[in-house]
Design an enzyme around this catalytic site. Structure first.
Site, PDB file in Angstrom:
ATOM      1  N   TYR A  57       5.375  10.518   4.088  1.00  0.00           N
ATOM      2  CA  TYR A  57       4.773   9.971   3.965  1.00  0.00           C
ATOM      3  C   TYR A  57       3.442  10.191   2.809  1.00  0.00           C
ATOM      4  O   TYR A  57       2.423   9.540   2.463  1.00  0.00           O
ATOM      5  CB  TYR A  57       3.018   9.856   5.326  1.00  0.00           C
ATOM      6  CG  TYR A  57       3.480   8.055   5.967  1.00  0.00           C
ATOM      7  CD1 TYR A  57       5.122   7.878   6.082  1.00  0.00           C
ATOM      8  CD2 TYR A  57       2.824   7.208   5.806  1.00  0.00           C
ATOM      9  CE1 TYR A  57       5.513   6.420   6.873  1.00  0.00           C
ATOM     10  CE2 TYR A  57       2.637   5.618   5.647  1.00  0.00           C
ATOM     11  CZ  TYR A  57       3.881   5.304   6.454  1.00  0.00           C
ATOM     12  OH  TYR A  57       4.161   4.136   7.126  1.00  0.00           O
ATOM     13  N   TRP A  98       0.780  -1.392   0.128  1.00  0.00           N
ATOM     14  CA  TRP A  98      -0.022  -0.368  -0.311  1.00  0.00           C
ATOM     15  C   TRP A  98       1.060   1.503  -0.202  1.00  0.00           C
ATOM     16  O   TRP A  98       0.027   2.145  -0.634  1.00  0.00           O
ATOM     17  CB  TRP A  98      -0.580   0.323   0.904  1.00  0.00           C
ATOM     18  CG  TRP A  98      -1.799   1.309   1.426  1.00  0.00           C
ATOM     19  CD1 TRP A  98      -2.893   1.499   1.029  1.00  0.00           C
ATOM     20  CD2 TRP A  98      -0.988   2.789   2.087  1.00  0.00           C
ATOM     21  NE1 TRP A  98      -3.224   2.891   1.272  1.00  0.00           N
ATOM     22  CE2 TRP A  98      -2.097   3.074   1.484  1.00  0.00           C
ATOM     23  CE3 TRP A  98       0.179   2.458   3.094  1.00  0.00           C
ATOM     24  CZ2 TRP A  98      -1.841   4.311   2.841  1.00  0.00           C
ATOM     25  CZ3 TRP A  98       0.152   3.637   2.957  1.00  0.00           C
ATOM     26  CH2 TRP A  98      -0.946   4.758   3.093  1.00  0.00           C
ATOM     27  N   HIS A  99       1.983   1.414   0.553  1.00  0.00           N
ATOM     28  CA  HIS A  99       3.237   2.095   0.989  1.00  0.00           C
ATOM     29  C   HIS A  99       3.127   2.171  -0.750  1.00  0.00           C
ATOM     30  O   HIS A  99       3.811   3.951  -0.893  1.00  0.00           O
ATOM     31  CB  HIS A  99       4.209   2.509   2.328  1.00  0.00           C
ATOM     32  CG  HIS A  99       3.504   2.168   3.043  1.00  0.00           C
ATOM     33  ND1 HIS A  99       3.277   0.875   3.532  1.00  0.00           N
ATOM     34  CD2 HIS A  99       3.324   2.975   4.784  1.00  0.00           C
ATOM     35  CE1 HIS A  99       2.506   1.337   5.072  1.00  0.00           C
ATOM     36  NE2 HIS A  99       3.194   2.552   5.392  1.00  0.00           N
ATOM     37  N   GLU A 100       4.172   1.358  -1.138  1.00  0.00           N
ATOM     38  CA  GLU A 100       5.180   2.035  -2.272  1.00  0.00           C
ATOM     39  C   GLU A 100       5.016   0.913  -2.872  1.00  0.00           C
ATOM     40  O   GLU A 100       5.033  -0.813  -2.873  1.00  0.00           O
ATOM     41  CB  GLU A 100       5.986   2.283  -1.784  1.00  0.00           C
ATOM     42  CG  GLU A 100       7.150   3.256  -3.017  1.00  0.00           C
ATOM     43  CD  GLU A 100       8.158   3.570  -2.579  1.00  0.00           C
ATOM     44  OE1 GLU A 100       8.676   4.610  -2.449  1.00  0.00           O
ATOM     45  OE2 GLU A 100       9.093   2.656  -2.307  1.00  0.00           O
TER      46      GLU A 100
END
Lengths: 360, 486
Positions: free
Chosen positions: B483, B329-331
């Site tokens: 973020y 989800w982050h990257e």
């Protein structure tokens, strides 16, 4: 908006903290002990803006009989004059010399300093702008600072008087795009520690280090103490050509710089300050970097201004001859021997017609 | 527009002054327009994408609510599919092409699909608002939200609310929409708390996170050999930096929302005091971890029960898939995939150990024991730090060997270098205030413990923070929020 119980819940302690912060920073900025201590720990290049402010802070109130000469320009000024020598030579005549230098030494930077200089009531300002400073790209004016964060001065000495000139030459759009720089400048005028945050934190670290190791760092007065390596010129020329630097192609003086230079001279003159423009000593090696010979356009411009404005212009031809191998550290910064030559020249120049030197 | 810019300061002051003079409907409209303006300052073209996602979420929610039971499912899955396609295209498409191309061209040598690579700009905040929209639809389906938003504008405000759009928290509609629908009251106490949160967040970002960045950037760089001690300091610094950066941003976002009268969800709850790996995810990036728990793990858990995968193996699989999803989800990167896998394994082990200890440990050890609690905190903290080290080394170094080498140095080359003492001093200098305050918050179980201090202690504390913020404010403003890139 129903709940107005300000007395109980309003963040009074935060308000008090802000007031105490302003009080402490204001007090600190007025404390001689602070300036003395921090000046000793400051470095000539990284801390040049701090040193500039410290020098202005330490300039004593002028007595009416005294004469004051401020030599104003870029790093070539700091490196090129020995004020201790000059002050000793002119002690009996009551003349005091001060060098005030600012990164890049271009007319834009010098213009931002105009009020600070006038406030110190000099009788004569010897202007020695950096030649290269007249060739800055207008549209690279701001980004220039971005590439050299530690030498940028826009936000440290911001003067709103410059805005109309910037709008005239760069357009409203660009000035608006760079609004944060101007706003920073305004904030920094009020918040002294923010203005010098990098220098102060660096000095504090040095102080802690000195306290822990028991070794105080040596005080360094001049930017450069050692000369360049023997192959410095050759290497730089190679690098310049391979990088195809923009300044390599400069073919005209920046109109903004020309206009601000004239405005600066006029401003000093309006405040009864005599202006003498002295050319920057320049190592011949520089001609291998710039095909257009930097000095030609610059000299023509200054000569023209000397005729139009009532200012004295000391051109390169009048300066003593500096030896490219023994008097320079690089292209335009003098070493101790060169500095001695330059200071002696100024001393003799003033002595030769002392009576008229201060007349305006 | 960044929270820490002059533009935002003027924007927010103007909005704040006008906002509290309006009635609820006009307040909402102003906030919506303000949010769109805030987003458009980054890139106005992507406003249309946000409007598209908003429209889909809104229409599908009404569809799910009104449809007969047998159609609810298909509408929900359509909604999930559309959201997933949008997210996949902008965030994961190129990652997929790159890796698939590597597989078929470099390894299998059967073709080349590199021409399919597209020059895609990742829309700011897309992961956050897609997840918000998805959770809204699923909550309607699960009847967590009794009925969908009656006003499109209210719903659009939920999706685009500017304090949360760049880096969350991923607010739940069940918490936010009732607040949008209700009249807001200016409460001085709440306003003071919100201002304090903003100020504390600012301190964490400017002094702690940006101060520690110099250690992290010095230690984890492509060139140079790193000693074990430096790796350890770098791992601590990297973890604290990430925490201070993200929780600092979140505190500011919650503070800004609070100044406008909104109580938004907590995103960090003293994560370094977590007693076990499960506890840390109840305290770290709570809005994302609870999202993954509620919408991925619970679903997978039910699915595996339906498939008959009863026992610890099934649960473990569900946990690992959930954590990998959370990682990517982050990257879209292997570094985050490995990070997710690591935390998945860690939770699986913790789960297994929990079950074992439940069965075999004597009762006196099962009772609350402060030393066991402290040991749990120590192990949990360090296992989390190790996860961050895994991420930092895999994302910094191009070769796997170099990344492995760095981690190996931690255990087999634990030497001091000339810079080690400096790194340690800088680390302590930039973290001690945060650690002390969080310790007080933990023992008093109160995030606003500072506000309860004596007037003068509080004042001195604020003066210290103001001085540090002023002195450590970066040259061209604070560094970008980590973020913000996700």
């Amino acid at each position: 908006m129903a709940n107005f119980n300000y007395k109980k819940h309003f963040p009074w302690s935060f308000v008090a903290a802000i007031m105490i912060f302003f009080l402490t920073q204001g007090t600190l900025a007025k404390l001689p002990a602070f300036w003395q201590t921090f000046y000793k720990y400051s470095e000539p290049i990284m801390g040049r803006m701090f040193r500039l402010e410290a020098k202005l802070y330490f300039m004593p109130d002028k007595k009416s009989a005294d004469k004051r000469v401020i030599i104003l320009g870029g790093s070539t000024v700091a490196q090129g004059y020995d004020t201790k020598y000059l002050n000793t030579e002119f002690l009996a005549k009551g003349v005091r010399f001060y060098t005030i230098d600012i990164p890049f030494g271009n007319p834009v930077q010098l213009f931002l300093l105009k009020d600070r200089i006038v406030k110190e009531k000099p009788d004569v300002v010897i202007l020695m702008p950096d030649v290269g400073g007249f060739y800055i790209s207008e549209h690279g004016l701001f980004s220039l600072g971005r590439f050299f964060p530690y030498t940028v001065t826009w936000d440290l000495i911001f003067d709103p008087d410059i805005v109309p000139y910037l709008i005239k030459h760069l357009g409203v759009k660009e000035v608006f795009r760079e609004r944060a720089v101007f706003l920073d400048g305004i904030v920094n005028k009020v918040v002294f520690p923010r203005r010098h945050r990098f220098v102060l934190t660096g000095i504090l670290e040095k102080m802690v280090n000195a306290a822990l190791t028991g070794k105080k760092p040596d005080f360094q007065e001049y930017y450069f103490t050692t000369g360049c390596s023997p192959d410095f010129y050759e290497k730089t020329e190679k690098r310049f050509r391979s990088e195809n630097k923009r300044s390599f192609e400069q073919s005209k003086l920046t109109p903004l710089c020309k206009e601000l230079f004239v405005e600066l001279v006029l401003y000093f003159q309006r405040n009864n300050i005599k202006v003498i423009v002295v050319d920057s000593p320049m190592n011949q090696e520089i001609n291998s970097l710039y095909d257009n010979k930097l000095n030609t356009l610059y000299n023509d411009f200054l000569l023209e201004q000397a005729n139009q404005l009532d200012l004295v212009y000391v051109s390169l031809d009048e300066l003593p001859s500096f030896d490219k191998d023994n008097d320079y550290i690089d292209y335009d910064h003098l070493n101790a021997q060169g500095r001695e030559k330059m200071s002696k020249f100024l001393q003799q120049y003033i002595e030769s017609d002392f009576e008229n030197f201060f007349k305006y | 527009m960044d929270f820490l810019s002059y533009d935002f300061l003027f924007f927010f002051l103007l909005l704040f002054i006008i906002y509290w003079r309006l009635d609820r409907k006009k307040q909402n409209l102003l906030l919506l327009l303000g949010s769109y303006f805030f987003y458009a300052c980054w890139d106005w073209r992507f406003l249309f994408l946000m409007l598209f996602v908003t429209g889909i979420g809104y229409i599908c929610a009404i569809g799910i609510y009104r449809a007969e039971q047998k159609h609810k499912n298909s509408i929900l899955w359509s909604s999930i599919a559309i959201h997933a396609v949008v997210l996949f295209f902008f965030k994961y498409y190129n990652f997929f092409i790159d890796n698939f191309n590597r597989l078929i061209s470099d390894i299998m040598r059967v073709g080349d699909i590199s021409s399919f690579w597209l020059d895609i700009i990742l829309p700011l905040g897309i992961s956050y608002y897609i997840f918000k929209s998805l959770s809204y639809n699923i909550d309607i389906y699960r009847k967590v939200i009794k009925q969908p938003a009656t006003s499109f504008l209210d719903y659009a405000l939920y999706i685009s609310f500017f304090p949360q759009i760049l880096s969350g928290p991923i607010e739940r509609a069940a918490n936010f929409l009732p607040q949008v629908a209700a009249p807001r009251e200016f409460n001085v106490k709440f306003f003071s708390e919100s201002c304090y949160l903003f100020f504390w967040g600012l301190f964490k970002k400017v002094f702690v996170a940006d101060g520690l960045a110099q250690i992290v950037n010095n230690i984890f760089k492509e060139q140079g050999v790193v000693s074990g001690f430096d790796v350890l300091i770098g791992a601590y610094a990297g973890t604290f930096r990430l925490y201070a950066d993200f929780s600092g941003y979140t505190d500011m976002a919650i503070g800004i929302a609070g100044c406008l009268g909104f109580r938004t969800m907590l995103n960090f709850n003293l994560p370094f005091f977590a007693k076990n790996p499960f506890d840390i995810w109840r305290r770290w990036h709570i809005s994302l971890s609870s999202w993954c728990r509620d919408y991925i793990f619970y679903y997978l858990n039910r699915a595996r029960l339906r498939l008959g995968l009863i026992g610890i193996g099934g649960t473990s699989l569900a946990i690992i898939i959930t954590m990998i999803t959370m990682g990517v989800w982050h990257e879209a990167s292997w570094a985050f995939l490995i990070w997710g896998l690591y935390h998945g394994i860690l939770l699986t082990v913790a789960n297994a150990l929990g079950k074992l200890s439940g069965n075999f440990l004597p009762d006196r050890l099962k009772k609350k024991n402060k030393w066991l609690g402290a040991l749990g905190m120590f192990i949990t903290f360090h296992s989390f730090v190790f996860g961050e080290l895994l991420y930092m080394s895999t994302s910094t170094y191009k070769s796997v060997g170099q990344a492995v080498n760095v981690i190996r140095n931690l255990f087999f080359n634990f030497t001091l270098t000339s810079g080690s003492a400096t790194f340690l001093v800088i680390f302590i200098f930039h973290t001690w205030i945060l650690i002390v305050i969080e310790f007080f918050q933990f023992i008093k179980n109160d995030h606003f413990v500072v506000l309860k201090w004596n007037f003068w202690i509080k004042t001195v504390f604020y003066v210290l923070l103001i001085w540090l913020i002023v002195l450590y404010w970066g040259f061209s403003g604070p560094g970008a929020f980590i973020y913000g890139e996700f």
